[in-house]
Design an enzyme around this catalytic site. Sequence first.
Site, PDB file in Angstrom:
ATOM      1  N   PRO A 182       0.934  -1.113   0.057  1.00 26.75           N
ATOM      2  CA  PRO A 182      -0.071   0.035  -0.210  1.00 26.75           C
ATOM      3  C   PRO A 182       0.858   1.342   0.003  1.00 26.75           C
ATOM      4  CG  PRO A 182      -0.729  -1.578   1.379  1.00 26.75           C
ATOM      5  CD  PRO A 182       0.511  -2.009   1.057  1.00 26.75           C
ATOM      6  N   GLU A 183       0.532   2.321  -0.975  1.00 24.53           N
ATOM      7  CA  GLU A 183       1.243   3.438  -0.918  1.00 24.53           C
ATOM      8  C   GLU A 183       0.512   4.577  -0.352  1.00 24.53           C
ATOM      9  OE1 GLU A 183       2.680   4.215  -4.997  1.00 24.53           O
ATOM     10  OE2 GLU A 183       2.764   1.960  -5.172  1.00 24.53           O
ATOM     11  N   ARG A 238      12.853  -3.175  -9.752  1.00 22.49           N
ATOM     12  CA  ARG A 238      11.670  -3.014  -9.763  1.00 22.49           C
ATOM     13  C   ARG A 238      11.106  -3.037 -11.327  1.00 22.49           C
ATOM     14  NH1 ARG A 238       9.706  -0.742  -4.948  1.00 22.49           N
ATOM     15  NH2 ARG A 238       8.121  -1.467  -5.275  1.00 22.49           N
ATOM     16  N   LYS A 249       3.658   6.273   4.743  1.00 27.88           N
ATOM     17  CA  LYS A 249       2.807   4.834   4.874  1.00 27.88           C
ATOM     18  C   LYS A 249       2.585   4.340   6.054  1.00 27.88           C
ATOM     19  CE  LYS A 249       5.462   3.740   0.222  1.00 27.88           C
ATOM     20  NZ  LYS A 249       6.320   2.739  -0.351  1.00 27.88           N
ATOM     21  N   HIS A 272      -5.626 -15.506   8.401  1.00 29.17           N
ATOM     22  CA  HIS A 272      -4.419 -14.576   8.300  1.00 29.17           C
ATOM     23  C   HIS A 272      -4.553 -13.525   9.389  1.00 29.17           C
ATOM     24  CE1 HIS A 272      -2.681 -16.714   5.072  1.00 29.17           C
ATOM     25  NE2 HIS A 272      -3.815 -16.681   4.244  1.00 29.17           N
ATOM     26  N   ARG A 294       1.526 -12.083   4.545  1.00 27.83           N
ATOM     27  CA  ARG A 294       2.886 -12.083   4.597  1.00 27.83           C
ATOM     28  C   ARG A 294       3.694 -12.000   5.668  1.00 27.83           C
ATOM     29  NH1 ARG A 294       4.546 -11.030  -0.897  1.00 27.83           N
ATOM     30  NH2 ARG A 294       6.715 -11.465  -0.200  1.00 27.83           N
TER      31      ARG A 294
END
Length: 274
Positions: free
Chosen positions: A2-3, A263, A58, A92, A111
Amino acid sequence: MPELPEVETVRRGLNRLVSGATIASIEVFWPKIINNDVDSFKQRLANQTIQTIDRRGKYLLFRFSNGLTMVSHLRMEGKYNVVPRGEDQGKHTHVIFHLTDDRDLLYNDTRKFGRMTLVPTGEENTVAGLRTIGPEPVAEQLTLAYMTATFGKSKKMIKPLLLDQSKIAGIGNIYADETLWMSKIHPMRPANSLTTDEIATLRQNIIDEMAMAIKGHGTTVHSFSTAFGEAGQFQNHLHVYGREGEPCERCGTIIEKIKVAQRGTHFCPLEQRL
């Protein structure tokens, strides 16, 4: 990951959902997510009220009634949602904040890369990442003078410079590609090769694009969802990111994807030339 627009969207949703709510207790199922001693973390937040939730870059900043702030970094896949007490938490979910109003604030992270750090309010800059964070991408902070000075002394390629959180807060892969395309700047151009006019154009595009992405509730490419469990909408307005093999909206040239500083990077080879 997420940015800034996605994190800001989460912040706004969480403020609507849990601002003013009091924590009864906390369960932690994956201790590595907590950068503090886990027992101390749980004890210090028990019976505390979430006064508001702020954001820096962020990072989410949960402000509590006892003068503590929880700095939450979502990293790759972290997300929050609020459910009635007793609802299935999902496999999760790694941290549960049980609220006194019979709701649960869940932290879900496939993750397990996200991190939470509890610090005295006002000492957020002691947290790694916030210690050296750059200005927010808004007109008042991201001045032309700052960008000109920062770019002028760097031989670094422009895209990785935009991704450097110590230079500008909150820009990630998606919005770096988008704003460079909007500015007709090749992602591998050395930062110090940009003219003053190019820097001014890039600055304005960064400011405008981030504001528009926030208005569109962020971009859902893989798994991002708001605090209400909804997908973002700004992916419908992307010009170049994820569009390799498609024609450029401006000139019709096929969008290419290359690696820049490890990237994946999307650009128009005709309009964004080295």
